[in-house]
Design an enzyme around this catalytic site. Sequence first.
Site, short mmCIF file in Angstrom:
data_model
loop_
_atom_site.label_atom_id
_atom_site.label_comp_id
_atom_site.label_asym_id
_atom_site.label_seq_id
_atom_site.Cartn_x
_atom_site.Cartn_y
_atom_site.Cartn_z
CB CYS A 113 109.15 -80.50 -29.60
SG CYS A 113 109.07 -79.05 -30.65
CG HIS A 253 105.36 -82.48 -29.65
ND1 HIS A 253 105.12 -81.30 -29.00
CD2 HIS A 253 105.99 -82.14 -30.82
CE1 HIS A 253 105.57 -80.30 -29.74
NE2 HIS A 253 106.10 -80.79 -30.85
CG ASN A 283 105.04 -77.46 -32.04
OD1 ASN A 283 105.29 -77.56 -30.84
ND2 ASN A 283 105.79 -78.02 -32.97
N1 ACO Z 1 100.27 -71.49 -46.57
C1 ACO Z 1 100.10 -71.80 -47.87
N2 ACO Z 1 101.01 -72.51 -48.56
C2 ACO Z 1 102.10 -72.93 -47.91
C3 ACO Z 1 102.33 -72.65 -46.54
C4 ACO Z 1 101.35 -71.88 -45.88
N3 ACO Z 1 101.45 -71.56 -44.57
N4 ACO Z 1 103.50 -73.20 -46.18
C5 ACO Z 1 104.00 -73.83 -47.24
N5 ACO Z 1 103.16 -73.65 -48.30
C6 ACO Z 1 103.28 -74.16 -49.66
C7 ACO Z 1 104.70 -74.49 -50.05
O1 ACO Z 1 105.38 -73.32 -50.47
C8 ACO Z 1 104.49 -75.50 -51.15
O2 ACO Z 1 104.19 -74.80 -52.33
P1 ACO Z 1 104.76 -75.31 -53.73
O3 ACO Z 1 104.14 -76.68 -53.93
O4 ACO Z 1 104.25 -74.29 -54.67
O5 ACO Z 1 106.24 -75.36 -53.59
C9 ACO Z 1 103.21 -76.22 -50.73
O6 ACO Z 1 102.57 -75.39 -49.76
C10 ACO Z 1 103.46 -77.58 -50.13
O7 ACO Z 1 104.49 -77.44 -49.16
P2 ACO Z 1 104.98 -78.65 -48.31
O8 ACO Z 1 106.05 -78.20 -47.37
O9 ACO Z 1 105.29 -79.80 -49.20
O10 ACO Z 1 103.64 -78.99 -47.51
P3 ACO Z 1 103.35 -80.18 -46.55
O11 ACO Z 1 102.16 -80.90 -46.98
O12 ACO Z 1 104.59 -80.99 -46.26
O13 ACO Z 1 102.96 -79.42 -45.21
C11 ACO Z 1 103.95 -78.85 -43.10
C12 ACO Z 1 103.87 -78.55 -44.59
C13 ACO Z 1 102.58 -78.56 -42.51
C14 ACO Z 1 104.99 -77.95 -42.44
C15 ACO Z 1 104.30 -80.33 -42.90
O14 ACO Z 1 105.43 -80.68 -43.66
C16 ACO Z 1 104.55 -80.65 -41.47
O15 ACO Z 1 103.68 -80.59 -40.64
N6 ACO Z 1 105.77 -81.08 -41.14
C17 ACO Z 1 106.10 -81.36 -39.78
C18 ACO Z 1 106.72 -80.17 -39.25
C19 ACO Z 1 106.34 -79.86 -37.86
O16 ACO Z 1 105.37 -80.28 -37.29
N7 ACO Z 1 107.17 -79.04 -37.27
C20 ACO Z 1 106.96 -78.56 -35.97
C21 ACO Z 1 108.23 -78.58 -35.24
S1 ACO Z 1 108.87 -80.16 -35.16
C22 ACO Z 1 108.07 -80.96 -34.06
O17 ACO Z 1 107.47 -80.37 -33.22
C23 ACO Z 1 108.07 -82.39 -34.19
#
Ligand code: ACO
Length: 326
Positions: A113, A253, A283
Amino acid sequence: MNKSFILSTGSYLPKKTLSNDEIALMVETSDEWIRQRTGITQRHIADEGELTSDLAVNAARNAIEKAQISVDEVGLIIVATTTPDKTFPSCAAIVQNKLKCKNAFAFDVQAACSGFIYAVTVADSLIKANKRIKYALVIGAEIMSRIVDWKDRSTCVLFGDGAGAVIMKSAAHCSEIAENSLRGIISTNLYSGSNIDILCTSGGVSSTGNSGKICMNGREVFKHAVEKLTASIEETLRCNNLKIANIDWLIPHQANIRIIEAVVKKLDFPMEKVANTVDQHANTSAASIPLALDYAIQESKIKPGSLGLLIAIGAGLTWGSVLLRY
Ligand code: ACO
């Protein structure tokens, strides 16, 4: 000393869009969850026959047209991508061929990215070192939908396809005094290292013989993204004797609106000066910054002569900033 500046921008998004509701028919998720956790409402998805080089060529043509130059004047092509058409030749070589751009040399940059800010930095350095280059074409292009695991709800909701491009011009080739003296890439900082496993693909050419699918520890990536993007901006400000109040606009980004909001809050920077395309594009990895830059310029959110920052973080981890006067 010579310098380079961004002369024009261009973009291309595949026609087909995929809404959160449509994803909710494929995996257990909801529009509400995706919007609240990421800010994403839709993403563009490439057609079956469409390749990364096709997206890149469309964005490039758009930037070349706005620059009012001929393809024969382009001396350098860099494509930032993690999803090239083939292992070789490079996506940049294919783009060069499709554009019939016979006076350039071309290669890819792979920094996930962060690819676009790495590519701008390399293009700026090459322009400074090589007087033969009058114009450089720098592209970020990705078809992330082909490496997404569409059964994994924690990652498949996050990504989209698209391409953005810029034409960078060498100030040594400028006759216009104002253009030469004001605009330009002022400084860049790039970093990489550690945490190779928190964001990666499950395969590759020398390991599994295929590209694999995206695997991610979202919480860890989130934490590193906020910390490293903030530190990179602070260092840029320190090195250039600037305060955050001197910055007119910020193009981060576009991974997640919550990451962007957290960085901006730490720096006490107004959200109105930040480009937000993550809601419409999701993204798009290396394409996200040039897409957002083109959008912000088209919307007149970036004025000639203003001072701005491009900031990115991606797998590697890789991260950094580009400070420029537009
Ligand atoms: N829909 C519904 N529930 C979901 C989904 C979904 N799409 N995905 C995960 N969950 C659930 C999980 O299973 C978890 O359930 P549980 O509590 O029963 O175990 C719950 O939601 C919470 O999951 P978390 O991973 O803790 O959720 P979080 O608040 O951290 O959000 C996310 C997840 C959006 C991926 C976040 O961590 C994030 O944005 N991280 C950055 C990652 C990113 O941007 N990556 C892109 C590539 S890297 C880059 O470009 C920099």
